[in-house]
Structures are given as structure tokens and as C-alpha cells.
Design a protein around this motif. Sequence first.
Motif, short mmCIF file in Angstrom:
data_model
loop_
_atom_site.label_atom_id
_atom_site.label_comp_id
_atom_site.label_asym_id
_atom_site.label_seq_id
_atom_site.Cartn_x
_atom_site.Cartn_y
_atom_site.Cartn_z
N LEU A 1 29.48 -2.33 38.60
CA LEU A 1 28.82 -3.35 38.22
C LEU A 1 28.24 -4.15 39.49
CD1 LEU A 1 30.82 -4.66 35.16
CD2 LEU A 1 28.81 -3.70 35.08
N LEU A 2 29.21 -4.10 40.52
CA LEU A 2 29.05 -4.91 41.74
C LEU A 2 27.74 -4.08 42.50
CD1 LEU A 2 29.55 -6.96 43.87
CD2 LEU A 2 31.30 -5.58 44.99
N LEU A 3 27.86 -2.79 42.50
CA LEU A 3 26.63 -2.09 43.14
C LEU A 3 25.40 -2.24 42.60
CD1 LEU A 3 28.55 1.55 43.55
CD2 LEU A 3 27.43 0.12 45.46
N MET A 4 25.37 -2.19 41.20
CA MET A 4 24.18 -2.62 40.36
C MET A 4 23.65 -4.10 40.55
SD MET A 4 25.35 -0.96 36.45
CE MET A 4 23.90 -1.96 35.85
N PHE A 5 24.66 -5.05 40.82
CA PHE A 5 24.13 -6.42 41.14
C PHE A 5 23.64 -6.31 42.47
CE2 PHE A 5 25.06 -10.34 43.41
CZ PHE A 5 24.34 -11.13 42.37
N VAL A 6 24.16 -5.66 43.63
CA VAL A 6 23.84 -5.62 44.83
C VAL A 6 22.35 -4.96 44.94
CG1 VAL A 6 24.11 -4.97 47.26
CG2 VAL A 6 25.93 -6.14 45.97
N ASN A 7 22.07 -3.64 44.31
CA ASN A 7 21.06 -2.93 44.30
C ASN A 7 19.77 -3.67 43.57
OD1 ASN A 7 22.50 -0.92 45.70
ND2 ASN A 7 22.57 0.31 44.05
N ASN A 8 20.30 -4.17 42.67
CA ASN A 8 19.26 -4.92 41.61
C ASN A 8 18.54 -6.06 42.49
OD1 ASN A 8 19.41 -3.08 39.70
ND2 ASN A 8 20.61 -4.51 38.36
N ASN A 9 19.22 -6.98 43.17
CA ASN A 9 18.82 -7.91 44.14
C ASN A 9 18.22 -7.64 45.27
OD1 ASN A 9 19.97 -9.92 42.41
ND2 ASN A 9 21.62 -10.68 43.79
N SER A 10 18.57 -6.46 45.88
CA SER A 10 17.74 -5.80 46.91
C SER A 10 16.51 -5.42 46.47
CB SER A 10 18.56 -4.59 47.83
OG SER A 10 19.77 -5.28 48.35
N ILE A 11 16.44 -4.59 45.42
CA ILE A 11 14.97 -4.25 45.09
C ILE A 11 14.19 -5.14 44.65
CG2 ILE A 11 14.21 -2.90 43.00
CD1 ILE A 11 16.74 -0.96 43.14
N LYS A 12 14.84 -6.20 43.85
CA LYS A 12 13.94 -7.39 43.31
C LYS A 12 13.10 -8.05 44.37
CE LYS A 12 13.89 -11.38 40.40
NZ LYS A 12 14.80 -12.24 39.47
N LYS A 13 14.07 -8.22 45.46
CA LYS A 13 13.73 -9.03 46.60
C LYS A 13 12.61 -8.46 47.64
CE LYS A 13 15.57 -11.14 51.05
NZ LYS A 13 16.79 -11.59 51.72
N TYR A 14 13.08 -7.32 47.73
CA TYR A 14 11.85 -6.45 48.61
C TYR A 14 10.65 -5.94 47.69
CZ TYR A 14 15.26 -7.06 52.44
OH TYR A 14 15.97 -7.50 53.29
N ILE A 15 10.66 -5.61 46.69
CA ILE A 15 9.50 -5.42 45.92
C ILE A 15 8.61 -6.62 45.90
CG2 ILE A 15 8.57 -4.84 43.61
CD1 ILE A 15 9.08 -2.38 44.84
N GLN A 16 9.32 -8.00 45.83
CA GLN A 16 8.36 -9.00 45.46
C GLN A 16 7.97 -9.33 46.94
OE1 GLN A 16 10.94 -11.86 43.74
NE2 GLN A 16 10.68 -11.36 41.74
N TYR A 17 8.60 -9.06 47.88
CA TYR A 17 7.93 -9.39 49.29
C TYR A 17 7.09 -8.58 49.81
CZ TYR A 17 7.92 -9.46 54.51
OH TYR A 17 7.83 -9.67 55.69
N ASN A 18 6.83 -7.28 49.27
CA ASN A 18 6.09 -6.24 49.72
C ASN A 18 4.88 -6.24 48.88
OD1 ASN A 18 6.98 -4.41 52.00
ND2 ASN A 18 8.83 -4.61 50.90
N SER A 19 5.05 -6.76 47.65
CA SER A 19 3.79 -6.60 46.82
C SER A 19 3.02 -7.83 46.93
CB SER A 19 4.32 -7.11 45.18
OG SER A 19 5.18 -5.99 44.88
#
Length: 402
Positions: free
Chosen positions: A384-402
Motif C-alpha cells: 500500500l505504501l508503494l502504491m501511494f508513493v508511486n501514484n503520487n510521483s506519477i500524478k505529480k510528474y505527469i501534470q508537470y510535463n503535461s
Amino acid sequence: MIAGILIIMLNLLLKKLIRTASGRSRNTMAIIGLFIAMLLILAAVQIQSNYQQILYSKTSQDSIADFLVINKIVTDKNIGEATLTDAEINDLKQQAFVEKIGTLTPSRFRVGVQSISKRIPFYTDFFFESVPNEFLDVTSPDWQWNETSNYIPMILPNMFLDMYNFGFAQSQHLPQLSQDLVKNLPVQIDIQTSTGTVNYYGKVVGFSDRISSVLVPQPFMDWANKKFGTEVNQQPSRVIIQTNDAADPQLTDYLSKHNLSTNAEKTRFEKYRGIINAVVIISWVTGGLMFLFALLIFTLFIQLTIASAKEEIVLLVALGAAPKQLQTFLRKQFLPANIITIILTLLIIAVLQYILYKTLAAQHIFVDEYISYYTFIAAIVILLLLMFVNNNSIKKYIQYNS
């Protein structure tokens, strides 16, 4: 229909772009780092579970190491007076590490034992002790006595038989004896009294690893001390306690402060407890640091993957791909690897736990055959912790690069 085909084509394009941008070597290194971290931290959880079970399970609490015979240390100052007073016994009884306590009653008369068999002749001076039945590790229907009994039942220490077989018998050219043979060997007990010698028959009914003296039933001891004893109301010199942890530091400290001693072999584990605790703590710390390092690697890996595919992501967004669609796709790329890594780690720990179970069982040390549910809980929490960290990283950097 057309929309579905477009989504499939978009996913295939995304998969090709992401794999090309991320690189297999970086992906493999990230997974290996996570696997090592998971193996260390879940192994630490399982080791702690085994450690607690060895110390506090009912199987361990019922073992012979939990019964300790305690007596005063004989010094130049207390020779002939190394007995325990009622106050000392009561104080010992009040200690938290004592579950039950019993008094070992010694014989107050002189005893001699001789063989009736001509094949194995011997005679020796002896001594008897008795203890409440609840402290015995031998059960026998013959362990009873009254004034009409034909013989006196006895329990011998196993070490007595070993000393005879591998020491006395060899030096005197006598045959070695098995436990069954000794139980069927008739002996004569000679009790010295002020008016002469009184003879009784004796019979060995069992062998003990718990108490290193010759035991007779408590009713016989009480009767014989009253009838033949030369001393009246003498204080006991030894007691036996049942403790839930023979290696408890409080127990060893108490014995040291009150000039008491017991079988050091049974309390030796206390010396190694600090080492075991240190090993468990090091496993926890190492596993935790490796897990944090694995999280960092995965976060950087995600960032690098997205950064490497920045131009492709901008192009896909321009073509109509929504950022949320990109986020969902990336989650699906990383989540299976995390789940497979955790499952593989649990399987390896399960195999190691089974091997440990077999190995320790051969040494009469018992742990569960299967891995602890605490290990499963830890694996779920980490996932669950891995999912939380990965999801946050993905969301943050996809929004930034979009």
C-alpha cells in the motif's frame, strides 16, 4: 467500436514509448533493489515473530528449561548453614518471574543402597529428596507410596545412569545398563537408625532431566523423616521454581544479589539475548533503510521514465490523450511488478521458515511451520505504501510535463 480501437492503439503506443524511454536495465535494477529491501524487512518481521515464539509459546514454557532448582551459594561464611529461611522463600515467591515454587525436602537420615542381583553387585551411600508431584517431569502409575507398600518408588537423574555406564561400569568391568533394565533391577534400601538398620525394597520407576537428585514420593519422605530423622524442623536448602522465561535478566540479577545459584546451563540464553536482540534490530534497521532506498529508486525511475518520454507525452496530450489516462496506464505498468516482487519474497521466506522449522525441531526447539501473519500484514502495508508513493510521483510528474 472506433473509440475502443483508438484506446487500444493508444495504450500500445504508450507502452512502446514508455518501455523505450525507461530502458530495461534501469527497470530491472529498480525491481532488484525493491526485492532485496522487501526480503530484508519481511525477514526481520519473521525473525522477530520466531524469537517471541521461542521465548513465550506454551511449548517453550512447558519445557524443562523453565524449571530451575535454586539453592544458596556455599561460601566460607555459611558452611553448614546454607539453608533458605521462610522469609527468603516467601520473597522469592513474590517475584514476577516466578509462576510456581516448591520445596525440595531432603532426607534427615542416612541411606545405603545395594543390589540384590549377584550379576551387578554394588553398594553405595545414598541420599533422597522429594518434591511436589506438579514439578516432576515423570509420570508413572507406580509413583505412589503408603505404609503398606511393598517397595519405595524412586526417580533417578538421567546423568546418574550416564555416569554409571560411561564411567563407573567401564572402570569396574561391570555391564552397562539400559533404563528398562534398571527399572527391573531390584535394590535394597538400608536406613540407618539409632537402634540398627531397617531394610526396604526399592524400585526405579523413571528417569528425570529436571532434578539432579534421587527422588522419592513426598508421603514416604514425610513419614521417614518423622520416624527416622535425626534433625527436627530443619529449613530446606533447595527450592524449585517454574518460570515463564528461564533467561529473564531480572531472574539472574535477583539470584546474584541474594547469593543464590541454579543450573547455569538453563539460564545461559540470557547471555546471548543481547546478541539476538542486536541482530533483530540490525535486520529491522537494514531492511528499513533498504526499503527507503528502494522507494527512492522507484521514485527516481518514474521521474526518469516520464522525463525521457516528455516529448511523447506532450504529443499524446496534443492528440487528445488525457493526463488521467496517462496516469492510469503508468500505474498499471508499475503495480504488477510490485505485487510479483512481494509474492516472490513471501514464497522465499515461507521456504526458509519451513527449513528453520525442521532444523529447530531436531533440536527440540519449536516454531511455526508457516510464516507469521505479522509478515503478511507487513507485506500488505508495504504494498500500500508503494502504491501511494508511486501514484503520487506519477500524478505529480505527469501534470508537470503535461
